[in-house]
Design a protein around this motif. Sequence first.
Motif, PDB file in Angstrom:
ATOM      1  N   ILE A   1       0.943  -1.162  -0.026  1.00 32.30           N
ATOM      2  CA  ILE A   1      -0.092   0.051   0.132  1.00 32.30           C
ATOM      3  C   ILE A   1       0.909   1.302  -0.112  1.00 32.30           C
ATOM      4  CG2 ILE A   1      -1.763   1.325   1.346  1.00 32.30           C
ATOM      5  CD1 ILE A   1      -2.781  -1.409   2.409  1.00 32.30           C
ATOM      6  N   GLU A   2       1.916   1.205   0.714  1.00 35.44           N
ATOM      7  CA  GLU A   2       2.785   2.462   0.794  1.00 35.44           C
ATOM      8  C   GLU A   2       3.436   2.807  -0.434  1.00 35.44           C
ATOM      9  OE1 GLU A   2       6.685   4.063   3.714  1.00 35.44           O
ATOM     10  OE2 GLU A   2       5.765   1.979   3.762  1.00 35.44           O
ATOM     11  N   SER A   3       3.775   1.650  -1.126  1.00 37.64           N
ATOM     12  CA  SER A   3       4.588   1.803  -2.459  1.00 37.64           C
ATOM     13  C   SER A   3       3.624   2.176  -3.513  1.00 37.64           C
ATOM     14  CB  SER A   3       5.437   1.037  -2.737  1.00 37.64           C
ATOM     15  OG  SER A   3       4.701  -0.377  -3.043  1.00 37.64           O
ATOM     16  N   SER A   4       2.120   2.036  -3.501  1.00 41.12           N
ATOM     17  CA  SER A   4       1.194   2.006  -4.377  1.00 41.12           C
ATOM     18  C   SER A   4       0.680   3.505  -4.671  1.00 41.12           C
ATOM     19  CB  SER A   4      -0.083   1.259  -4.088  1.00 41.12           C
ATOM     20  OG  SER A   4      -1.199   1.336  -4.941  1.00 41.12           O
ATOM     21  N   ARG A   5       0.595   3.783  -6.007  1.00 34.16           N
ATOM     22  CA  ARG A   5       0.010   5.028  -6.280  1.00 34.16           C
ATOM     23  C   ARG A   5      -1.704   5.064  -6.333  1.00 34.16           C
ATOM     24  NH1 ARG A   5       3.088   7.182 -11.730  1.00 34.16           N
ATOM     25  NH2 ARG A   5       4.353   5.024 -11.529  1.00 34.16           N
ATOM     26  N   THR A   6      -2.097   3.857  -6.226  1.00 35.82           N
ATOM     27  CA  THR A   6      -3.449   3.710  -6.438  1.00 35.82           C
ATOM     28  C   THR A   6      -4.357   3.641  -4.936  1.00 35.82           C
ATOM     29  OG1 THR A   6      -3.381   1.283  -6.732  1.00 35.82           O
ATOM     30  CG2 THR A   6      -3.540   2.776  -8.740  1.00 35.82           C
ATOM     31  N   TRP A   7      -3.547   3.298  -4.106  1.00 35.35           N
ATOM     32  CA  TRP A   7      -3.988   2.998  -2.754  1.00 35.35           C
ATOM     33  C   TRP A   7      -3.321   3.625  -1.705  1.00 35.35           C
ATOM     34  CZ3 TRP A   7      -8.300   0.347  -2.638  1.00 35.35           C
ATOM     35  CH2 TRP A   7      -8.430  -0.809  -3.608  1.00 35.35           C
ATOM     36  N   GLU A   8      -4.283   4.427  -0.743  1.00 34.91           N
ATOM     37  CA  GLU A   8      -3.982   5.320   0.289  1.00 34.91           C
ATOM     38  C   GLU A   8      -4.296   4.467   1.839  1.00 34.91           C
ATOM     39  OE1 GLU A   8      -4.936   9.395   2.541  1.00 34.91           O
ATOM     40  OE2 GLU A   8      -5.727   9.117   0.656  1.00 34.91           O
ATOM     41  N   LEU A   9      -3.252   4.243   2.525  1.00 35.08           N
ATOM     42  CA  LEU A   9      -3.641   3.714   3.809  1.00 35.08           C
ATOM     43  C   LEU A   9      -4.540   4.584   4.873  1.00 35.08           C
ATOM     44  CD1 LEU A   9      -3.517   1.025   5.668  1.00 35.08           C
ATOM     45  CD2 LEU A   9      -1.353   1.930   6.674  1.00 35.08           C
ATOM     46  N   ALA A  10      -5.729   4.367   5.066  1.00 27.63           N
ATOM     47  CA  ALA A  10      -6.370   5.189   5.940  1.00 27.63           C
ATOM     48  C   ALA A  10      -6.853   4.832   7.155  1.00 27.63           C
ATOM     49  CB  ALA A  10      -7.996   5.370   5.112  1.00 27.63           C
ATOM     50  N   ALA A  11      -6.595   3.290   7.579  1.00 32.04           N
ATOM     51  CA  ALA A  11      -6.897   2.941   9.020  1.00 32.04           C
ATOM     52  C   ALA A  11      -6.130   1.535   8.870  1.00 32.04           C
ATOM     53  CB  ALA A  11      -8.327   2.892   9.342  1.00 32.04           C
ATOM     54  N   VAL A  12      -5.908   1.371  10.306  1.00 28.59           N
ATOM     55  CA  VAL A  12      -5.675  -0.170  10.405  1.00 28.59           C
ATOM     56  C   VAL A  12      -6.530  -0.574  11.791  1.00 28.59           C
ATOM     57  CG1 VAL A  12      -3.113  -0.185   9.641  1.00 28.59           C
ATOM     58  CG2 VAL A  12      -3.535   0.571  12.168  1.00 28.59           C
ATOM     59  N   CYS A  13      -6.691  -1.960  11.912  1.00 31.16           N
ATOM     60  CA  CYS A  13      -7.644  -2.414  12.832  1.00 31.16           C
ATOM     61  C   CYS A  13      -7.019  -3.814  13.411  1.00 31.16           C
ATOM     62  CB  CYS A  13      -9.142  -2.602  12.173  1.00 31.16           C
ATOM     63  SG  CYS A  13      -9.935  -3.133  13.606  1.00 31.16           S
ATOM     64  N   ASP A  14      -6.876  -3.789  14.840  1.00 32.66           N
ATOM     65  CA  ASP A  14      -6.654  -5.141  15.499  1.00 32.66           C
ATOM     66  C   ASP A  14      -7.345  -5.042  16.918  1.00 32.66           C
ATOM     67  OD1 ASP A  14      -4.176  -7.347  14.831  1.00 32.66           O
ATOM     68  OD2 ASP A  14      -4.941  -7.370  16.740  1.00 32.66           O
ATOM     69  N   VAL A  15      -7.613  -6.349  17.391  1.00 30.47           N
ATOM     70  CA  VAL A  15      -8.273  -6.371  18.680  1.00 30.47           C
ATOM     71  C   VAL A  15      -7.030  -6.258  19.728  1.00 30.47           C
ATOM     72  CG1 VAL A  15     -10.238  -7.805  18.030  1.00 30.47           C
ATOM     73  CG2 VAL A  15      -8.130  -9.269  18.705  1.00 30.47           C
ATOM     74  N   ARG A  16      -5.808  -6.217  19.389  1.00 27.19           N
ATOM     75  CA  ARG A  16      -4.633  -6.441  20.268  1.00 27.19           C
ATOM     76  C   ARG A  16      -4.177  -4.885  20.293  1.00 27.19           C
ATOM     77  NH1 ARG A  16      -1.227 -10.721  17.298  1.00 27.19           N
ATOM     78  NH2 ARG A  16      -1.815  -9.256  15.648  1.00 27.19           N
ATOM     79  N   GLU A  17      -4.102  -4.328  21.498  1.00 24.28           N
ATOM     80  CA  GLU A  17      -3.531  -3.163  21.472  1.00 24.28           C
ATOM     81  C   GLU A  17      -2.059  -3.103  21.188  1.00 24.28           C
ATOM     82  OE1 GLU A  17      -2.175   0.752  22.403  1.00 24.28           O
ATOM     83  OE2 GLU A  17      -4.462   0.040  22.431  1.00 24.28           O
TER      84      GLU A  17
END
Length: 312
Positions: free
Chosen positions: A22-38
């Motif tokens: 995602i970081e290297s892509s021109r078509t995607w922007e990382l908007a959020a991440v999710c995990d149940v573990r802090e």
Amino acid sequence: MTARRIAVVGLGVISRFYLAAIESSRTWELAAVCDVREAALEPHRDTVTCYEDHRTMMAQARLDAVVVTVPNDAHGAICRDALLAGLAVCVEKPLTLSAAEGRELDALARMREVALFTAFHRRYNRNVRALLARQRATGAPIRSMAVRYLELIEEHIGQDTWYLDAERCGGGCVADNGPNAFDLVRLFLGDVEVVGSEITRDGTGTDRQARVALRSGTGVEAVVELDWSHPGETKDVELVLDNGSTLHADMLAGHPEFKSSLWHEYAGILDDFSDTLAAPRTGDGGLAALELVEAAYRAERPSTALPNLEGS
């Protein structure tokens, strides 16, 4: 073109490859991440919005799509919630734990007209793609095919010990590595069926080794060998052509560092996922792989009578 906003649900061992793609892509922007573990979220809190609940994230983060890379037993519920929210889904293989649940998700995606994309990273391997091009260039049909997917699973899972829990994983090597290997057979041969399955289980009943025979609609035979107890790592494809020649691809060749082939493979996944959104299509193989896994378990037998196709 404006980049699409995407979130990653599940920050286990595979997530780093998605995040890098995602970081290297021109078509995607990382908007959020999710995990149940802090603890899993902590390294990301200074760079991206973090959520512990995927439903809250889907409601608040203004997303176009999600990547689902959680334990296998959670795929179905999270994919369903994403589809109901109108979000395109890229889910790690296997799509779900059962073909029945997979069919329900497929029907929901079609009804909602939302992309449901199963990620089979080995179909984007450069050496596999080169093998496919070489075979097509010969003009010679494939007579037989063999795929080997051999590894010591404990070396690959990191902290994701759920892989060793058959109920959460959906089984052992057939359920987890089988989808990638079966997908490679389908990449070369199209639709196939299971015609035999030899499985070796450990003391807990988990399948650690398997040899699955398949046949295409035109009668081409293939063998998939799976092993979770193999010292080191061997992942390759061999084709025997009608003209008598043999073609081979080592998926790890040119990638000497552990798991280093995955960096370009997961970039391929995100590129293909983007293309899927631009030109919607169905039948990416997620359901077919599930059905082949279930067929392999149904056909299980302890004998060693499966055909040896190498050099046939």
